[in-house]
Design a protein around this motif. Structure first.
Motif, PDB file in Angstrom:
ATOM      1  N   THR A  22       1.630 -41.733  -5.480  1.00 45.64           N
ATOM      2  CA  THR A  22       1.382 -41.309  -6.845  1.00 45.64           C
ATOM      3  C   THR A  22       0.311 -42.242  -7.388  1.00 45.64           C
ATOM      4  O   THR A  22       0.518 -43.447  -7.483  1.00 45.64           O
ATOM      5  N   VAL A  23      -0.828 -41.656  -7.681  1.00 49.71           N
ATOM      6  CA  VAL A  23      -1.997 -42.460  -8.038  1.00 49.71           C
ATOM      7  C   VAL A  23      -2.275 -42.307  -9.524  1.00 49.71           C
ATOM      8  O   VAL A  23      -2.600 -41.204  -9.994  1.00 49.71           O
ATOM      9  N   MET A  24      -2.119 -43.432 -10.258  1.00 49.28           N
ATOM     10  CA  MET A  24      -2.401 -43.376 -11.688  1.00 49.28           C
ATOM     11  C   MET A  24      -3.914 -43.421 -11.877  1.00 49.28           C
ATOM     12  O   MET A  24      -4.589 -44.254 -11.274  1.00 49.28           O
ATOM     13  N   VAL A  25      -4.404 -42.494 -12.668  1.00 51.33           N
ATOM     14  CA  VAL A  25      -5.856 -42.393 -12.857  1.00 51.33           C
ATOM     15  C   VAL A  25      -6.143 -42.289 -14.347  1.00 51.33           C
ATOM     16  O   VAL A  25      -5.277 -41.877 -15.135  1.00 51.33           O
ATOM     17  N   GLU A  26      -7.367 -42.677 -14.733  1.00 52.33           N
ATOM     18  CA  GLU A  26      -7.701 -42.656 -16.155  1.00 52.33           C
ATOM     19  C   GLU A  26      -7.931 -41.239 -16.650  1.00 52.33           C
ATOM     20  O   GLU A  26      -7.499 -40.878 -17.726  1.00 52.33           O
ATOM     21  N   ASN A  27      -8.621 -40.460 -15.842  1.00 52.90           N
ATOM     22  CA  ASN A  27      -8.861 -39.086 -16.268  1.00 52.90           C
ATOM     23  C   ASN A  27      -8.427 -38.092 -15.199  1.00 52.90           C
ATOM     24  O   ASN A  27      -9.164 -37.721 -14.304  1.00 52.90           O
ATOM     25  N   LYS A  28      -7.176 -37.711 -15.338  1.00 47.76           N
ATOM     26  CA  LYS A  28      -6.561 -36.847 -14.345  1.00 47.76           C
ATOM     27  C   LYS A  28      -7.327 -35.540 -14.171  1.00 47.76           C
ATOM     28  O   LYS A  28      -7.572 -35.092 -13.050  1.00 47.76           O
ATOM     29  N   GLU A  29      -7.724 -34.935 -15.278  1.00 47.83           N
ATOM     30  CA  GLU A  29      -8.382 -33.622 -15.190  1.00 47.83           C
ATOM     31  C   GLU A  29      -9.689 -33.711 -14.397  1.00 47.83           C
ATOM     32  O   GLU A  29     -10.011 -32.815 -13.626  1.00 47.83           O
ATOM     33  N   ASP A  30     -10.432 -34.806 -14.601  1.00 46.28           N
ATOM     34  CA  ASP A  30     -11.683 -34.981 -13.852  1.00 46.28           C
ATOM     35  C   ASP A  30     -11.410 -35.087 -12.352  1.00 46.28           C
ATOM     36  O   ASP A  30     -12.118 -34.503 -11.533  1.00 46.28           O
ATOM     37  N   LYS A  76     -12.654 -32.494  -9.544  1.00 47.15           N
ATOM     38  CA  LYS A  76     -13.506 -32.926  -8.443  1.00 47.15           C
ATOM     39  C   LYS A  76     -12.855 -32.546  -7.099  1.00 47.15           C
ATOM     40  O   LYS A  76     -13.537 -32.129  -6.159  1.00 47.15           O
ATOM     41  N   ALA A  77     -11.544 -32.682  -7.062  1.00 49.88           N
ATOM     42  CA  ALA A  77     -10.831 -32.287  -5.842  1.00 49.88           C
ATOM     43  C   ALA A  77     -11.028 -30.791  -5.586  1.00 49.88           C
ATOM     44  O   ALA A  77     -11.415 -30.386  -4.481  1.00 49.88           O
ATOM     45  N   TYR A  78     -10.810 -29.979  -6.611  1.00 50.84           N
ATOM     46  CA  TYR A  78     -10.951 -28.525  -6.434  1.00 50.84           C
ATOM     47  C   TYR A  78     -12.359 -28.202  -5.954  1.00 50.84           C
ATOM     48  O   TYR A  78     -12.559 -27.394  -5.046  1.00 50.84           O
ATOM     49  N   ALA A  79     -13.357 -28.860  -6.576  1.00 53.47           N
ATOM     50  CA  ALA A  79     -14.745 -28.584  -6.221  1.00 53.47           C
ATOM     51  C   ALA A  79     -15.017 -28.921  -4.761  1.00 53.47           C
ATOM     52  O   ALA A  79     -15.910 -28.357  -4.136  1.00 53.47           O
ATOM     53  N   ILE A  81     -11.154 -39.716  -5.762  1.00 50.27           N
ATOM     54  CA  ILE A  81     -10.393 -40.571  -6.677  1.00 50.27           C
ATOM     55  C   ILE A  81     -11.215 -41.780  -7.149  1.00 50.27           C
ATOM     56  O   ILE A  81     -11.114 -42.202  -8.299  1.00 50.27           O
ATOM     57  N   LEU A  82     -12.045 -42.314  -6.257  1.00 56.30           N
ATOM     58  CA  LEU A  82     -12.761 -43.551  -6.603  1.00 56.30           C
ATOM     59  C   LEU A  82     -14.232 -43.313  -6.930  1.00 56.30           C
ATOM     60  O   LEU A  82     -14.915 -44.196  -7.428  1.00 56.30           O
TER      61      LEU A  82
END
Ligand SMILES: *Cc1c(COP(=O)(O)O)cnc(C)c1O
Length: 969
Positions: free
Chosen positions: A398-406, A410-413, A446-447
């Motif tokens: 489970t990776v906490m990220v600042e902007n989940k939607e971004d 990016k993953a979908y793209a 993610i990074l």
């Protein structure tokens, strides 16, 4: 005849699928009609089906397409699904289906057309495969006793709650605790189940489980978000207060982790999907379920056990409560009937193929990738607001990220799906198919692309630093899969032969007709099966965004529309993944409807005495009291008794559950009146759709006046039975019940109710087998579907007519006609000769047949349902076998044959019998093994002699026997 050649237009005439699906050709239909004294199919239907229920209009399912057309159209629909790499996890993982299993099990009619092994002497192959599944479950969970598959992980969790209530010594408690880190769909299904049982669900951190006065608790290990915690203290604390603890676990992680059994759990359950079964947009997959030996009488579902045959050889069979809903009805442990046998077999073969060492390598590689991913994210994440939620994990971060939607975008793209339902975090689950490229792609997403990480460098770091992402005390030290079967077949040649050797022991539809009444064992056409293993259907995760599942949604919507037309209802739910689950979902809708009208006191369900055992078992699951309605001497629901019971129950009437045509195989004239009586008393009518094969295109449940039905797509709509599953049990409802159809917490189902909990783990149940029914309807069209029903009725009447004078047909309707099945009454013969229905069932094996349904719905009978797919040749062969058996019975009756030294009593005969140098029976070997001329052409040898049920239940063994026990022989 003219001597010109046919024109191109004539040659182009479609090779219709209809004539392939329907067994008898035109000439045969004529012959059979004349044998039963009907002038045409229309005439037969007129004589058989009550006029008042005949549909005024034809179906609206279009014109039948050819196989070529239908496949190419469906391929175009399937192409609209977008297959992303899935990292969603949540109980569904990508997997490599070993090709040897894909082709020789999943795509092989020898496996997929078999029935539930109720006749074990001709089912030792799949019984062994399921026993292996139980052994895998036992080894990996560390518990003593495993069942032969449940429907999915979520319903298995709900079953665990039911078991906890039955066995907990904390009798007064009404709370079931569910830790807040179980999969959301599991909580959803458990809540739905609890609501109707009247249990209170308390959720919270696992550590709080023992703070409540519970009869049971459900924990997950590793948790839904991936953490691995030592839960042994929590388990002990709940048990100290007499609560039962169930642990939902991930099968692959258990290869490396200390087992739930070793942690003290009472029950362990989960999905076996990632053992080589495609995700398939939600299913079908087998759930595993294991518990303590002492709870064996409370176990839901079937168990395979080891017994012995009359030659004292080990032999497998379904043990204990195998037919429990039939016997115990509303007192049954659960309503599970069709389960997931084909998928359990695939998972067990996966374990056989890879063996303990192969599985360890697979699990360790998955875990290594997780370590590499975690190490990289930790090293480079801090500066970008990226952090891991848990420091322990197997395959899920489970990776906490600042902007989940971004991150998600990016993953979908990049053609990747991450878990998206977590607050401020994304979930990443790795699996057997994960590659180094995937890990780099995940770093990029993610990074950002400038991370500068290398998988190889990270691997070196992980190797030298010995990363401790699995807590030391939770590393597995016990062995797994030590039985020979898991250590023998690791080359493809050996595996192929093992699979084939088991297949050879089993009688399936590719050998002969299986005329099981009520089960509708019809053709499962190859063209219907082909799309099931298309990647476009197989590789979708059930929680993939809807815009990636356009093909699925289109196919499901069109199929739903057809089924709504066929049933005469207004709305449909595809969620239930068996007939019995459909019953549960339908009764749930009824109870929710009553509640919405302030009628929550309505708690009685009227069920005729002839009903299938799942009916009362399902009623029990929504806390309905069952009141049995009598049947009259013609096998019809006794209207006077129905009226009387309805009046007695008065305001408390919730519903009646009826089957049409009745399980007695006749179209009751009074069915509309039955519906009216129930409605007059404020009740709803549930019509069990198992007998839809006698309705499609001729009448419909909606037209008759019922409110809700399930369809067994694995009966009427051609999904194969798979040796005991998979199935699909969608329910159709009238509009007033539509707001109460099950929905889903992760994916909203637009056509479902607003605040209605789920009944299955996946929003559209076992979606990947829906193409089978889709193809069937597409190729049959309106006309073909009706024709199928007509010929099903013709075939049953032909069998009934031809057996006249030899056997009694128990019930008949109008004009002495039966519906699509008929019941042969063997009780008078038993009385006169001592020959039992079991003797006859087993003697049929010698003739190369599977027995018809035995002792349902009436003890001492056989119920024959030939279906429309059997040609006259096969029907005649069966009829001749039955007549020949009748003549054999006559010899016992007259005393010409001894009461026990006869081929009926000793059936089935095996090669071991025939080759026995001590053959000392009074009848000869030829008569024993080749009782009819046709048998010479296609002999089927049962591999064991008659099995001792009582011995098996007294000496319950449900794991693989030691090799020595086989060697003795
Ligand atoms: C098969 C059957 C059921 C149960 O369906 P499953 O899919 O096995 O759960 C219910 N009622 C009748 C009459 C049946 O024949």
């Amino acid at each position: 005849m003219s001597n010109t050649s046919p024109t191109l237009a004539q040659l182009e005439q479609k090779d219709t699928f209809i004539r392939r699906h329907i067994g008898p050709g035109k000439g045969e239909i004529e012959e059979m009609l004349s044998a039963i004294g009907a002038s045409s199919l229309d005439d037969l239907i007129e004589q058989t089906v009550p006029a008042g229920i005949a549909l005024p209009e034809p179906l609206k399912c279009g014109e039948g397409a050819t196989e070529v057309e239908a496949l190419s159209e469906l391929k175009a629909v399937a192409a609209k699904n977008k297959i992303n790499r899935s990292f969603i996890g949540m109980g569904y993982y990508d997997t490599h289906v070993p090709n040897v299993i894909l082709r020789n099990v999943l795509e092989n009619p020898g496996w997929y057309t078999a029935y539930t092994p109720y006749q074990p002497e001709i089912a030792q192959g799949r019984l062994e495969a399921i026993l292996n599944f139980q052994q895998v479950t036992i080894d990996l969970t560390g518990l003593e006793l495993a069942s032969a598959s449940l429907l999915d992980e979520s319903t298995a969790a709900a079953e665990a709650m039911g078991l906890a209530k039955r066995v907990s010594k904390n009798k007064k408690a009404n709370i079931f605790f569910v830790s807040d880190d179980v999969h959301p769909q599991t909580l959803d299904v458990v809540k739905t189940r609890a609501e109707m049982f009247g249990f209170e669900i308390v959720t919270g951190p696992a550590e709080e489980a023992a703070e409540h006065d519970v009869f049971g608790a459900l924990l997950q290990y590793p948790t839904s978000t991936g953490e691995i915690k030592d839960i042994s203290d929590i388990i002990a604390a709940v048990q100290a207060k007499k609560g039962i603890v169930a642990v939902a676990a991930d099968l692959m992680s258990l290869v490396m982790l200390k087992s739930p059994g070793e942690l003290g759990a009472d029950v362990a359950l989960g999905s076996a999907q990632r053992f080589g079964v495609p995700m398939g947009y939600g299913g079908p997959h087998a759930a595993f379920f294991a518990t303590r030996e002492s709870f064996k009488r409370s176990l839901p579902g079937r168990i395979i056990g080891v017994s012995k045959d009359t030659r004292d050889r080990p032999a497998l069979r379904m043990a204990l409560q195998t037919r429990e809903q039939h016997i115990r009805r509303e007192k049954a442990n659960s309503n599970i009937c069709t389960a997931q046998v084909l998928l359990a077999n695939m998972a067990s073969f996966y374990a056989v193929y890879h063996g303990p060492q192969g599985l360890k390598t697979i699990a360790e590689r998955i875990h290594r990738f997780a370590d590499i991913l975690a190490t990289g994210l930790t090293q480079k994440g801090a500066s970008k607001g990226v952090a891991l939620k848990h420091s322990t994990y197997f395959d899920t971060l489970t990776v906490m990220v600042e902007n989940k939607e971004d991150v998600l975008a990016k993953a979908y793209a990049n053609g990747m799906n991450l878990r998206s339902d977590l607050d401020g975090a994304v979930g990443v689950s790795l699996d057997e198919t994960t590659t180094r490229e995937d890990i780099l792609a995940l770093f990029n997403v993610i990074l950002g692309d400038d991370h500068g990480l290398s998988v190889e460098d990270l691997d070196a770091e992980v190797t030298t630093q010995a990363v401790k992402s699995i807590p030391e005390e939770l590393v597995r030290t016990s062995d797994i899969l030590t039985h020979e079967v898991f250590n023998k077949y690791h080359s493809e040649t050996e595996m192929l032969r093992y699979i084939k050797s088991l297949e050879n022991k089993d009688l399936a539809l590719n050998h002969s007709m299986i005329s099981l009444g009520s089960c509708t064992m019809k053709l499962n056409a190859t063209a219907e099966m082909i799309p099931v293993t298309w990647a476009e259907f197989g590789q979708l995760h059930p929680f993939a965004p809807l815009d990636q599942a356009v093909g699925y949604q289109e196919m499901i919507a069109e199929l739903a529309e057809w089924l709504i037309d066929v049933t005469g209802y207004d709305a449909l739910s595809m969620q239930p993944n068996s007939g019995a689950q459909g019953e549960y979902a339908g009764l749930l809708a009824i109870q929710r409807y009553h509640e919405s009208r302030g009628d929550s006191h309505r708690n009685v369900c009227l069920i005729p005495s002839s009903a299938h055992g799942t009916n009362p078992a399902s009623a029990q699951m929504v806390s309905l009291k069952v009141v049995v309605v009598a049947c009259d001497s013609n096998g019809n629901v006794d209207l006077n008794d129905l009226r009387k019971k309805a009046e007695e129950v008065g305001d408390n009437l919730s519903c009646a559950m009826i089957t049409y045509p009745s399980t007695h195989g006749v179209y009751e004239e009074t069915v509309k009146e039955i519906c009216d009586i129930v409605h007059e008393h404020g009740g709803q009518v549930y019509m069990d759709g198992a007998n839809m094969n006698a309705q499609v295109g001729i009448t419909s449940p909606g037209f008759i006046g019922s409110d809700v039905s399930h369809l067994n797509l694995h009966k009427t709509f051609c999904i194969p039975h798979g040796g005991g599953g998979p199935g699909m049990g969608p329910i159709g409802v009238k509009s007033h019940l539509a707001p109460f159809l099950p929905n889903h917490t992760v994916i909203n189902v637009e056509t479902a109710g607003k605040n209605c909990g789920a009944v299955s783990g996946a929003p559209w149940g076992s979606a990947s087998i829906l193409p089978i029914s889709y193809m069937y309807i597409k190729m049959m069209g309106s006309e073909g579907l009706r024709r199928a029903t007509e010929v099903a009725i013709l075939n049953a009447n032909y069998v009934a007519k031809k057996l006249e004078g030899h056997f009694e047909i128990l019930y008949k309707g109008n004009n002495d006609r039966v519906a699509h099945e008929c019941i042969i009454d063997l009780r008078p013969l038993k009385e006169a000769s001592g020959v039992t229905e079991l003797d006859i069932a087993k003697r049929l094996n010698d003739y190369g047949f599977h027995s018809p349904t035995m002792s349902f719905p009436v003890a001492g009978t056989l119920m024959v349902e030939p279906t429309e797919s059997e040609a006259k040749y096969e029907l005649d062969r069966f009829i001749n076998a039955m007549i020949s058996i009748r003549q054999e019975i006559a010899k016992v009756e007259s005393g010409e044959w001894d009461a026990t030294d006869n081929p009926l009593h000793n059936a089935p005969h095996t090669l071991a019998d025939i080759c026995d140098s001590n053959w000392n029976r009074s009848y000869d070997r030829m008569l024993a093994a080749y009782p009819a001329p046709e048998v010479h052409r296609n002999k089927f040898w049962p591999t064991v002699n008659r099995i001792d049920d009582v011995y098996g239940d007294r000496n319950l063994i449900c794991s693989c026997p030691s090799i020595e026990s086989y060697v003795e022989e």
